[in-house]
Scaffold this active site. Sequence first.
Site, PDB file in Angstrom:
ATOM      1  N   LYS A  15       0.841  -1.209   0.000  1.00 16.37           N
ATOM      2  CA  LYS A  15       0.000   0.000   0.000  1.00 16.37           C
ATOM      3  C   LYS A  15       0.873   1.256   0.000  1.00 16.37           C
ATOM      4  CE  LYS A  15      -2.102  -0.908   3.960  1.00 16.37           C
ATOM      5  NZ  LYS A  15      -1.424  -2.137   4.364  1.00 16.37           N
ATOM      6  N   ARG A  84      -8.846   1.009   9.830  1.00 15.34           N
ATOM      7  CA  ARG A  84      -8.474  -0.356  10.222  1.00 15.34           C
ATOM      8  C   ARG A  84      -9.515  -0.985  11.126  1.00 15.34           C
ATOM      9  NH1 ARG A  84      -2.452   0.659   9.521  1.00 15.34           N
ATOM     10  NH2 ARG A  84      -1.363  -1.312   9.816  1.00 15.34           N
ATOM     11  N   ARG A 122      11.980  -7.511   4.951  1.00 22.38           N
ATOM     12  CA  ARG A 122      12.128  -6.083   4.600  1.00 22.38           C
ATOM     13  C   ARG A 122      13.250  -5.417   5.394  1.00 22.38           C
ATOM     14  NH1 ARG A 122       6.744  -2.517   4.655  1.00 22.38           N
ATOM     15  NH2 ARG A 122       6.662  -3.081   6.858  1.00 22.38           N
ATOM     16  N   ARG A 156      12.569  -2.590  10.568  1.00 21.29           N
ATOM     17  CA  ARG A 156      11.557  -1.978  11.438  1.00 21.29           C
ATOM     18  C   ARG A 156      11.278  -2.936  12.583  1.00 21.29           C
ATOM     19  NH1 ARG A 156       6.254   0.092   8.172  1.00 21.29           N
ATOM     20  NH2 ARG A 156       5.158  -0.978   9.839  1.00 21.29           N
ATOM     21  N   ARG A 167       0.638  -8.780  13.772  1.00 15.29           N
ATOM     22  CA  ARG A 167       0.078  -7.801  12.825  1.00 15.29           C
ATOM     23  C   ARG A 167      -0.865  -8.480  11.830  1.00 15.29           C
ATOM     24  NH1 ARG A 167       5.202  -5.283  10.429  1.00 15.29           N
ATOM     25  NH2 ARG A 167       3.869  -3.832   9.324  1.00 15.29           N
TER      26      ARG A 167
HETATM   27  P1  AMP Z   1       1.700   0.473   9.241  1.00 13.11           P
HETATM   28  O1  AMP Z   1       2.895   1.354   9.021  1.00 13.11           O
HETATM   29  O2  AMP Z   1       0.486   0.923   8.479  1.00 13.11           O
HETATM   30  O3  AMP Z   1       1.996  -1.003   9.044  1.00 13.11           O
HETATM   31  O4  AMP Z   1       1.296   0.639  10.782  1.00 13.11           O
HETATM   32  C1  AMP Z   1       2.195   0.287  11.819  1.00 13.11           C
HETATM   33  C2  AMP Z   1       1.469   0.257  13.149  1.00 13.11           C
HETATM   34  O5  AMP Z   1       0.931   1.564  13.431  1.00 13.11           O
HETATM   35  C3  AMP Z   1       0.273  -0.664  13.258  1.00 13.11           C
HETATM   36  O6  AMP Z   1       0.644  -1.990  13.553  1.00 13.11           O
HETATM   37  C4  AMP Z   1      -0.498  -0.019  14.416  1.00 13.11           C
HETATM   38  O7  AMP Z   1       0.121  -0.263  15.660  1.00 13.11           O
HETATM   39  C5  AMP Z   1      -0.317   1.461  14.115  1.00 13.11           C
HETATM   40  N1  AMP Z   1      -1.392   1.969  13.206  1.00 13.11           N
HETATM   41  C6  AMP Z   1      -1.234   2.440  11.937  1.00 13.11           C
HETATM   42  N2  AMP Z   1      -2.413   2.811  11.405  1.00 13.11           N
HETATM   43  C7  AMP Z   1      -3.358   2.567  12.359  1.00 13.11           C
HETATM   44  C8  AMP Z   1      -4.765   2.719  12.421  1.00 13.11           C
HETATM   45  N3  AMP Z   1      -5.468   3.175  11.368  1.00 13.11           N
HETATM   46  N4  AMP Z   1      -5.394   2.355  13.574  1.00 13.11           N
HETATM   47  C9  AMP Z   1      -4.721   1.896  14.634  1.00 13.11           C
HETATM   48  N5  AMP Z   1      -3.387   1.703  14.649  1.00 13.11           N
HETATM   49  C10 AMP Z   1      -2.695   2.031  13.520  1.00 13.11           C
END
Ligand code: AMP
Length: 210
Positions: A15, A84, A122, A156, A167
């Site tokens: 994404k 989410r 990654r 990361r 996740r």
């Molecule tokens: P991402 O970079 O999108 O994979 O997000 C990394 C982490 O950020 C996720 O595992 C959540 O802990 C937090 N996070 C990101 N977006 C959201 C969201 N829309 N709602 C809740 N937590 C989020």
Amino acid sequence: MSKIIVLMGAPGAGKGTQARLLQERLGLPQISTGDMLRALEAEDIHTTQTSGKLISDEVVIGLVKKRTEQDDCNHGYVLDGFPRTPAQAEMLEKLAAAQGKDLIAILVDVPAEILEKRLTGRRNCPVCKEIYNVFFKPPKSDNVCDHHPNNQLEQRSDDRAERVQVRLHTYENQTRPLLDYYRESGRLRTVDGTREPEAIYKEIEMMVKS
Ligand code: AMP
């Protein structure tokens, strides 16, 4: 009418890559809640992020509201990693109505076994942010950037194997049900996310422009 493009898909589906291309080429701002949360100076939030669990709806919704009020979002924007949860999806409907924008959701679809390798493999360069993958796109020399050979690649913290499991589990339980919600209202499109980023982008661009 300007659009809100919601990029859906599991962690590791690509994404972020597609959102960046849409920003570069169509000038639609990329709004990544993961990046916004990582940029906050808040230890408790980073601890939750590292664990692979979700941050509270209240915090995330507040961030999205504030960010989308900025002028660069007037002609539309791309949401990457939001919504989410059902509460976030509900808030987004209200926001779209208040902003007079249409919403389309695009699922970047990738099978679970590929997702796991994309995430655990990654690595990124701390200098130029180039993204590598030890399984699919390894650097020329072990664990250093091709352009910055003095810098070790980084992983990361939430890409470590045990956290990746959390996740993916969180996605299955809390976020995947949202696909039905967008599908039932006729606003879900799907692209095959296993192909090259350029091929995926071309398809997404057509969906956005139509
Ligand atoms: P991402 O970079 O999108 O994979 O997000 C990394 C982490 O950020 C996720 O595992 C959540 O802990 C937090 N996070 C990101 N977006 C959201 C969201 N829309 N709602 C809740 N937590 C989020």
